[in-house]
Design an enzyme around this catalytic site. Structure first.
Site, PDB file in Angstrom:
ATOM      1  N   GLU A 121     -33.775 -25.471  42.595  1.00 24.62           N
ATOM      2  CA  GLU A 121     -33.879 -24.406  43.607  1.00 24.62           C
ATOM      3  C   GLU A 121     -32.618 -24.375  44.468  1.00 24.62           C
ATOM      4  O   GLU A 121     -32.054 -23.301  44.746  1.00 24.62           O
ATOM      5  CB  GLU A 121     -35.104 -24.658  44.482  1.00 24.62           C
ATOM      6  CG  GLU A 121     -35.242 -23.700  45.647  1.00 24.62           C
ATOM      7  CD  GLU A 121     -36.172 -24.242  46.729  1.00 24.62           C
ATOM      8  OE1 GLU A 121     -36.064 -23.764  47.883  1.00 24.62           O
ATOM      9  OE2 GLU A 121     -36.990 -25.132  46.429  1.00 24.62           O
ATOM     10  N   ASP A 149     -30.128 -21.160  44.401  1.00 30.76           N
ATOM     11  CA  ASP A 149     -29.866 -20.429  45.636  1.00 30.76           C
ATOM     12  C   ASP A 149     -28.372 -20.166  45.800  1.00 30.76           C
ATOM     13  O   ASP A 149     -27.950 -19.049  46.146  1.00 30.76           O
ATOM     14  CB  ASP A 149     -30.407 -21.237  46.820  1.00 30.76           C
ATOM     15  CG  ASP A 149     -30.106 -20.579  48.156  1.00 30.76           C
ATOM     16  OD1 ASP A 149     -30.615 -19.485  48.423  1.00 30.76           O
ATOM     17  OD2 ASP A 149     -29.340 -21.170  48.948  1.00 30.76           O
ATOM     18  N   ASP A 208     -39.147 -19.765  45.567  1.00 32.58           N
ATOM     19  CA  ASP A 208     -38.432 -21.011  45.273  1.00 32.58           C
ATOM     20  C   ASP A 208     -38.318 -21.237  43.763  1.00 32.58           C
ATOM     21  O   ASP A 208     -37.276 -21.671  43.265  1.00 32.58           O
ATOM     22  CB  ASP A 208     -39.151 -22.201  45.913  1.00 32.58           C
ATOM     23  CG  ASP A 208     -39.052 -22.198  47.435  1.00 32.58           C
ATOM     24  OD1 ASP A 208     -38.241 -21.434  47.975  1.00 32.58           O
ATOM     25  OD2 ASP A 208     -39.802 -22.963  48.074  1.00 32.58           O
ATOM     26  N   GLU A 241     -35.589 -19.098  42.235  1.00 30.81           N
ATOM     27  CA  GLU A 241     -34.272 -19.709  42.422  1.00 30.81           C
ATOM     28  C   GLU A 241     -34.076 -20.879  41.465  1.00 30.81           C
ATOM     29  O   GLU A 241     -32.973 -21.074  40.925  1.00 30.81           O
ATOM     30  CB  GLU A 241     -34.111 -20.177  43.865  1.00 30.81           C
ATOM     31  CG  GLU A 241     -33.977 -19.031  44.855  1.00 30.81           C
ATOM     32  CD  GLU A 241     -33.838 -19.504  46.289  1.00 30.81           C
ATOM     33  OE1 GLU A 241     -33.207 -18.786  47.079  1.00 30.81           O
ATOM     34  OE2 GLU A 241     -34.362 -20.592  46.626  1.00 30.81           O
TER      35      GLU A 241
END
Length: 228
Positions: free
Chosen positions: A45, A49, A118, A121
């Site tokens: 994650e 991101d 989440d 990502e």
């Protein structure tokens, strides 16, 4: 359904399905099965991101050559915000394929905004690790194509934090601060309580299953309190 089935849904075939399984594994599943911490999707994650921000920033920079930095930042925030990622995850049926602990499963975790965002990502991070930069760029721009076009056409909502900031700072700089007052529950099932201040005055409070969600709720509460 298997990771192989999920690969077909997202239109990318993983060379290493273990990376994909890692991306779909929530910390609650790891805690209950007593596996190693890094088997959950939190590290992916983190990576996803950063990759997502870079790809969307690069795309907007080159497509909108006459747009100033502030507007580019606003457009990017619309594309990469938690709600947009959750909606993309829903389209890709990520919730169906998540490995969740029983507690999280029973409390509706497969449909929870923060968990889906989440995981989205994390899947981006997994595609990057497995396929490289060019593949991850193609993947991101494909699965978020409609979201990007809606943002450019002015069809997307502003998230509450962005809307509040714009309203508060319309006449000048305002010091806006989100502070986590407390956390409750185990690591895989936490509730965060956030206090929002503007120029050191409390203007809103919020709670959520992630810090981002709690901050959004606090901003929404402040907007409603001020009658905007």
């Amino acid at each position: 359904m298997s990771e192989f089935d999920f690969s077909k849904i997202i239109g990318y075939t993983f060379k290493d399905l273990n990376i994909l399984k890692n991306a779909l594994t929530h910390s609650s599943y790891i805690n209950e099965s007593k596996q190693a911490y890094n088997a959950n999707n939190e590290r992916l994650e983190f990576l996803g991101d950063a990759i997502l921000d870079a790809v969307i920033s690069d795309y907007l920079y080159h497509r909108l050559s006459d747009v100033e930095e502030g507007q580019l930042t606003k457009l990017r925030s619309l594309v990469v915000c938690e709600r947009s990622l959750m909606e993309c995850a829903t389209r890709l049926e990520i919730g169906t394929h998540l490995y969740l602990g029983k507690g999280e499963e029973n409390s509706g975790g497969r449909n929870r905004t923060s968990i889906l965002a989440d995981a989205m990502e994390a899947v981006i991070g997994a595609v990057y690790l497995d396929g490289g930069w060019d593949v991850s760029v193609d993947f991101i721009l494909r699965v978020l194509k409609d979201t990007i076009e809606d943002a450019l056409a002015g069809k997307l909502y502003s998230d509450y934090k962005t809307e509040l900031q714009e309203r508060l700072q319309i006449n000048g700089e305002v010091a806006i601060h989100y502070e986590v007052e407390k956390e409750e529950g185990p690591d895989h099932d936490k509730t965060f309580y956030v206090r929002l201040t503007a120029n050191k005055k409390i203007i809103g409070n919020g709670q959520g299953r992630s810090k981002k969600e709690a901050e959004q709720h606090a901003a929404k509460a402040a907007i409603e309190k001020m009658g905007w």
